[in-house]
Motif scaffolding. Structure first.
Motif, PDB file in Angstrom:
ATOM      1  N   ASP A 187       0.834  -1.209   0.000  1.00 30.65           N
ATOM      2  CA  ASP A 187       0.000   0.000   0.000  1.00 30.65           C
ATOM      3  C   ASP A 187       0.867   1.258   0.000  1.00 30.65           C
ATOM      4  O   ASP A 187       0.571   2.230  -0.719  1.00 30.65           O
ATOM      5  N   GLU A 188       1.957   1.227   0.805  1.00 28.19           N
ATOM      6  CA  GLU A 188       2.868   2.382   0.857  1.00 28.19           C
ATOM      7  C   GLU A 188       3.534   2.612  -0.499  1.00 28.19           C
ATOM      8  O   GLU A 188       3.675   3.750  -0.960  1.00 28.19           O
ATOM      9  N   GLN A 189       3.948   1.513  -1.151  1.00 28.18           N
ATOM     10  CA  GLN A 189       4.588   1.635  -2.455  1.00 28.18           C
ATOM     11  C   GLN A 189       3.609   2.172  -3.505  1.00 28.18           C
ATOM     12  O   GLN A 189       3.958   3.022  -4.324  1.00 28.18           O
ATOM     13  N   GLN A 190       2.361   1.658  -3.465  1.00 30.57           N
ATOM     14  CA  GLN A 190       1.356   2.113  -4.421  1.00 30.57           C
ATOM     15  C   GLN A 190       1.067   3.602  -4.249  1.00 30.57           C
ATOM     16  O   GLN A 190       0.876   4.336  -5.220  1.00 30.57           O
ATOM     17  N   LYS A 191       1.045   4.068  -2.980  1.00 33.49           N
ATOM     18  CA  LYS A 191       0.813   5.490  -2.709  1.00 33.49           C
ATOM     19  C   LYS A 191       1.978   6.322  -3.252  1.00 33.49           C
ATOM     20  O   LYS A 191       1.789   7.378  -3.868  1.00 33.49           O
ATOM     21  N   MET A 192       3.200   5.815  -3.026  1.00 32.36           N
ATOM     22  CA  MET A 192       4.381   6.522  -3.522  1.00 32.36           C
ATOM     23  C   MET A 192       4.353   6.609  -5.055  1.00 32.36           C
ATOM     24  O   MET A 192       4.655   7.653  -5.647  1.00 32.36           O
ATOM     25  N   ILE A 193       3.974   5.524  -5.722  1.00 35.58           N
ATOM     26  CA  ILE A 193       3.882   5.520  -7.189  1.00 35.58           C
ATOM     27  C   ILE A 193       2.826   6.528  -7.651  1.00 35.58           C
ATOM     28  O   ILE A 193       3.048   7.313  -8.584  1.00 35.58           O
ATOM     29  N   ALA A 194       1.661   6.489  -6.979  1.00 35.25           N
ATOM     30  CA  ALA A 194       0.567   7.404  -7.351  1.00 35.25           C
ATOM     31  C   ALA A 194       1.002   8.866  -7.189  1.00 35.25           C
ATOM     32  O   ALA A 194       0.723   9.716  -8.061  1.00 35.25           O
ATOM     33  N   ASP A 195       1.712   9.166  -6.062  1.00 29.22           N
ATOM     34  CA  ASP A 195       2.172  10.543  -5.820  1.00 29.22           C
ATOM     35  C   ASP A 195       3.146  10.982  -6.916  1.00 29.22           C
ATOM     36  O   ASP A 195       3.083  12.131  -7.405  1.00 29.22           O
ATOM     37  N   ASN A 196       4.067  10.073  -7.287  1.00 30.59           N
ATOM     38  CA  ASN A 196       5.048  10.405  -8.321  1.00 30.59           C
ATOM     39  C   ASN A 196       4.405  10.555  -9.701  1.00 30.59           C
ATOM     40  O   ASN A 196       4.792  11.427 -10.479  1.00 30.59           O
ATOM     41  N   MET A 197       3.433   9.669  -9.996  1.00 34.23           N
ATOM     42  CA  MET A 197       2.742   9.772 -11.290  1.00 34.23           C
ATOM     43  C   MET A 197       1.972  11.094 -11.395  1.00 34.23           C
ATOM     44  O   MET A 197       1.917  11.715 -12.456  1.00 34.23           O
ATOM     45  N   GLU A 198       1.398  11.507 -10.254  1.00 34.76           N
ATOM     46  CA  GLU A 198       0.671  12.785 -10.230  1.00 34.76           C
ATOM     47  C   GLU A 198       1.644  13.946 -10.514  1.00 34.76           C
ATOM     48  O   GLU A 198       1.340  14.867 -11.292  1.00 34.76           O
ATOM     49  N   PHE A 199       2.853  13.880  -9.908  1.00 34.20           N
ATOM     50  CA  PHE A 199       3.882  14.907 -10.131  1.00 34.20           C
ATOM     51  C   PHE A 199       4.297  14.924 -11.608  1.00 34.20           C
ATOM     52  O   PHE A 199       4.416  15.993 -12.226  1.00 34.20           O
ATOM     53  N   ILE A 200       4.509  13.724 -12.176  1.00 37.12           N
ATOM     54  CA  ILE A 200       4.950  13.617 -13.583  1.00 37.12           C
ATOM     55  C   ILE A 200       3.887  14.205 -14.513  1.00 37.12           C
ATOM     56  O   ILE A 200       4.192  14.988 -15.425  1.00 37.12           O
ATOM     57  N   ASP A 201       2.608  13.801 -14.281  1.00 38.82           N
ATOM     58  CA  ASP A 201       1.517  14.300 -15.146  1.00 38.82           C
ATOM     59  C   ASP A 201       1.380  15.828 -15.037  1.00 38.82           C
ATOM     60  O   ASP A 201       1.093  16.509 -16.027  1.00 38.82           O
ATOM     61  N   ARG A 202       1.609  16.329 -13.828  1.00 38.01           N
ATOM     62  CA  ARG A 202       1.389  17.759 -13.579  1.00 38.01           C
ATOM     63  C   ARG A 202       2.493  18.630 -14.200  1.00 38.01           C
ATOM     64  O   ARG A 202       2.232  19.721 -14.722  1.00 38.01           O
ATOM     65  N   PHE A 203       3.765  18.117 -14.154  1.00 38.73           N
ATOM     66  CA  PHE A 203       4.880  18.985 -14.567  1.00 38.73           C
ATOM     67  C   PHE A 203       5.607  18.501 -15.831  1.00 38.73           C
ATOM     68  O   PHE A 203       6.688  19.014 -16.142  1.00 38.73           O
ATOM     69  N   LYS A 204       5.024  17.539 -16.576  1.00 41.50           N
ATOM     70  CA  LYS A 204       5.785  16.985 -17.719  1.00 41.50           C
ATOM     71  C   LYS A 204       6.024  18.005 -18.843  1.00 41.50           C
ATOM     72  O   LYS A 204       6.916  17.834 -19.651  1.00 41.50           O
ATOM     73  N   GLY A 205       5.246  19.076 -18.894  1.00 39.41           N
ATOM     74  CA  GLY A 205       5.488  20.103 -19.929  1.00 39.41           C
ATOM     75  C   GLY A 205       6.187  21.329 -19.385  1.00 39.41           C
ATOM     76  O   GLY A 205       6.392  22.297 -20.122  1.00 39.41           O
ATOM     77  N   THR A 206       6.587  21.284 -18.118  1.00 37.22           N
ATOM     78  CA  THR A 206       7.211  22.454 -17.480  1.00 37.22           C
ATOM     79  C   THR A 206       8.736  22.345 -17.581  1.00 37.22           C
ATOM     80  O   THR A 206       9.332  21.410 -17.045  1.00 37.22           O
ATOM     81  N   TYR A 207       9.344  23.316 -18.306  1.00 33.59           N
ATOM     82  CA  TYR A 207      10.783  23.246 -18.588  1.00 33.59           C
ATOM     83  C   TYR A 207      11.627  23.183 -17.312  1.00 33.59           C
ATOM     84  O   TYR A 207      12.554  22.396 -17.212  1.00 33.59           O
ATOM     85  N   SER A 208      11.283  23.990 -16.314  1.00 34.70           N
ATOM     86  CA  SER A 208      12.107  24.050 -15.089  1.00 34.70           C
ATOM     87  C   SER A 208      12.076  22.743 -14.285  1.00 34.70           C
ATOM     88  O   SER A 208      12.920  22.510 -13.428  1.00 34.70           O
ATOM     89  N   LYS A 209      11.063  21.890 -14.567  1.00 34.18           N
ATOM     90  CA  LYS A 209      10.921  20.628 -13.804  1.00 34.18           C
ATOM     91  C   LYS A 209      11.338  19.396 -14.620  1.00 34.18           C
ATOM     92  O   LYS A 209      11.147  18.268 -14.188  1.00 34.18           O
ATOM     93  N   THR A 210      11.898  19.626 -15.817  1.00 38.03           N
ATOM     94  CA  THR A 210      12.192  18.508 -16.734  1.00 38.03           C
ATOM     95  C   THR A 210      13.066  17.440 -16.083  1.00 38.03           C
ATOM     96  O   THR A 210      12.780  16.231 -16.154  1.00 38.03           O
ATOM     97  N   LEU A 211      14.170  17.868 -15.426  1.00 32.83           N
ATOM     98  CA  LEU A 211      15.082  16.884 -14.823  1.00 32.83           C
ATOM     99  C   LEU A 211      14.400  16.077 -13.717  1.00 32.83           C
ATOM    100  O   LEU A 211      14.598  14.868 -13.598  1.00 32.83           O
ATOM    101  N   GLN A 212      13.597  16.767 -12.912  1.00 28.64           N
ATOM    102  CA  GLN A 212      12.883  16.080 -11.833  1.00 28.64           C
ATOM    103  C   GLN A 212      11.888  15.056 -12.387  1.00 28.64           C
ATOM    104  O   GLN A 212      11.763  13.954 -11.880  1.00 28.64           O
ATOM    105  N   VAL A 213      11.174  15.479 -13.464  1.00 24.64           N
ATOM    106  CA  VAL A 213      10.200  14.569 -14.103  1.00 24.64           C
ATOM    107  C   VAL A 213      10.914  13.349 -14.650  1.00 24.64           C
ATOM    108  O   VAL A 213      10.500  12.203 -14.422  1.00 24.64           O
ATOM    109  N   GLN A 214      12.019  13.555 -15.387  1.00 19.44           N
ATOM    110  CA  GLN A 214      12.765  12.430 -15.978  1.00 19.44           C
ATOM    111  C   GLN A 214      13.300  11.495 -14.895  1.00 19.44           C
ATOM    112  O   GLN A 214      13.284  10.271 -15.034  1.00 19.44           O
ATOM    113  N   SER A 215      13.809  12.109 -13.814  1.00 16.79           N
ATOM    114  CA  SER A 215      14.341  11.315 -12.704  1.00 16.79           C
ATOM    115  C   SER A 215      13.270  10.412 -12.107  1.00 16.79           C
ATOM    116  O   SER A 215      13.507   9.229 -11.829  1.00 16.79           O
TER     117      SER A 215
END
Length: 544
Positions: free
Chosen positions: A264-292
């Motif tokens: 459950d903890e891992q699934q929550k962590m994945i969901a949180d990261n996927m939300e971050f990726i979806d939210r900032f995938k077009g934002t230039y300043s966050k590109t490295l964080q998204v790719q990471s």
């Protein structure tokens, strides 16, 4: 002592289990657990050397003796029971003859200085050392003690093995294994063909006289009494617990809860990261964080939660039509086959709603009395069925009455009425007919599968007197629990012939004991009866 290293078994592209390793030590008494189809019997066969793994090895010293009792035997011979059991010592007897022959050769040869003469002396010495290190046994007495412990009578010793049923022939094979005193005993469902007294004798033997034991069994009381370690086979891997079965269940529950929490903890962590990726995938300043974060998720090993039978199916028999106050009354009932008297002068009255057990050694008349109640055989005395008694009967040959041309699903769907119609698939799953198995034709089912199907069919019939003859032989522990609860809730009268103490515990309130050509009523539950029997046998020993 015996080492299992990186075993893998694959069937037609599917992996049964992969890369499993463990060691069997001296004095280990191991329960091999897991749901049906997990690979327990396959693993036992590989350890026994009767089957090859896809990968991996089983290794042990050359002098180590491993003996295996399979679920099914195919024996054909013309020996008597005693002669067949005596073959347990054929290896030792052969060794004695070989030493004799080599000594004879040494006395006639005169090439005392030759290499071959020296080799002969070494061979005799090595064999003699092995032969005389074997504990001295009074073979005949040991054979007799073992056969009687497993339920044979002295008059059975001279009967041909071909006269006995498969269950009794299995006991002969078991006797041979026990007499050989192997270093590792492998047993696959050893209690299926034993009565309560024989099971208790086998327990005592395995606890006090055996070396290492690995057992597959659905008899909870037997497993709990004899084992000190539990190896669970699940989802292609194993878990090894230094605990007996009942303690293993608690540890397993804790393990699964921990796995679930981590998952459950891992699934929550994945969901949180996927939300971050979806939210900032077009934002230039966050590109490295998204790719990471994308790379991290791609490399992530997804945690698994071990499978668990979450079936909470609670079966209920249809309401029983009301019967008379005494569904079964026996007056001086007995049965004789030719000159053989099975039992005589049985007198009892079974009250409506009572739940009773018929127990005793095999061949003492339990199934015979059931057949008399069913009016399948003639008998002495008077057996009376009460007013409006409707019998539901499960016997070992019940499977032969199924329609072979129907599928498993059709067989049950045809008799299901009311609410249970919506739960036919759950019901079939609980009795190990889940998924595509429900579409199998009856004609292709094994004997055990047909027995289980007959049991389900019986559960759906509106009856008020249930008679079950060894109902648990082909059921796993979960299914037995489901059946037992249904029988506890059953509002009619129950007669059950069974050797399964755990199944009878909490289900029956009275015991009819068959033995010495008598039927004796005991007003105790199964463990009260067994405690009383033990006290009586101890008093008998003191009197002697």
């Amino acid at each position: 002592m015996l080492s299992v290293d990186a075993l893998t078994v694959e069937f037609g592209g599917q992996t049964l289990f992969s890369d499993i390793s463990f060691v069997i030590n001296e004095k280990d008494r191991i329960a091999l657990m897991g749901k049906n189809g997990a690979g327990k019997s396959t693993l036992l066969k590989i350890i026994a050397g009767v089957r090859e793994p896809s990968k991996g090895t089983v290794s042990y010293p050359k002098e180590l003796k491993v003996s295996y009792l399979p679920q099914h035997l195919l024996l054909e011979d013309n020996r008597t029971v005693f002669e067949e059991t005596s073959t347990a010592f054929s290896e030792i007897n052969e060794m004695g003859k070989q030493i004799e022959a080599l000594n004879e050769e040494l006395t006639v040869r005169t090439d005392y200085e030759s290499d071959s003469y020296m080799e002969l002396i070494e061979q005799v010495s090595a064999l003699s050392e092995q032969f005389y290190s074997i504990e001295e046994i009074n073979y005949d007495a040991d054979i007799e003690k073992t056969l009687i412990g497993l339920g044979f009578l002295r008059e059975d010793f001279t009967r041909k093995t071909s006269e006995f049923s498969g269950g009794w022939r299995m006991r002969i094979e078991l006797a041979k294994i026990l007499l050989q005193r192997p270093d590792v005993i492998l047993l696959d469902e050893p209690t299926n063909h034993l009565d309560i007294e024989s099971i208790q004798w086998l327990e005592d033997f395995l606890i006090n006289s055996a070396k290492a034991v690995v057992v597959i069994s659905h008899d909870r009381a037997f497993v709990d009494n004899i084992t000190t370690r539990t190896i669970e086979v699940t989802m292609g891997r194993i878990y090894d617990y230094k605990a007996k079965y009942s303690h293993y269940l608690e540890l397993r529950k804790e393990r699964r809860e921990q796995q679930q929490k981590q998952f459950d903890e891992q699934q929550k962590m994945i969901a949180d990261n996927m939300e971050f990726i979806d939210r900032f995938k077009g934002t230039y300043s966050k590109t490295l964080q998204v790719q990471s974060r994308v790379k991290m998720i791609e490399k992530l090993q997804i945690l698994e939660v071990d499978e668990e039978d979450t079936s909470s199916l609670r079966l209920k028999f249809p309401p029983s039509p009301r019967s008379g106050n005494y569904p079964v009354t026996a007056e001086n009932v007995g049965k004789t086959y030719g000159e053989k008297r099975v039992f005589a002068n049985a007198n009892f009255m079974i009250e409506r709603g009572e739940k009773i057990a018929f127990v005793g050694k095999n061949g003492e008349g339990k199934s015979t009395l059931v057949k008399a109640i069913m009016k399948e055989i003639e008998h002495d005395g008077i057996l009376t069925l009460g007013h409006n008694v409707k019998i539901g009967y499960f016997a070992q040959n019940q499977a032969s009455m199924l329609d072979e041309n129907l599928t498993v699903f059709q067989t049950i769907d045809d008799v299901a009425v009311g609410d249970i119609r919506t739960k036919v698939k759950d019901l079939l799953g609980a009795f190990m007919f889940g998924g595509d198995n429900s579409f199998k034709k009856v004609k292709v089912l094994s004997g055990g599968e047909r027995q289980r199907l007959s049991m389900i069919k019986l559960l759906l019939e509106p009856v008020n007197l249930l008679i079950l003859d060894e109902p648990t032989n082909h059921l796993d522990m979960k299914t037995k629990d489901i059946l037992k609860q249904a029988l506890v809730d059953f509002d009619g009268t129950l007669i059950v012939v069974s050797h399964d103490r755990d199944f009878l515990d909490g289900l029956i309130t009275k015991v009819y004991e068959f033995g010495n050509k008598k039927v004796v009523e005991h007003l105790e539950d199964i463990y009260g009866f067994l405690a009383k029997k033990k006290m009586e046998s101890l008093r008998d020993i003191e009197r002697k």
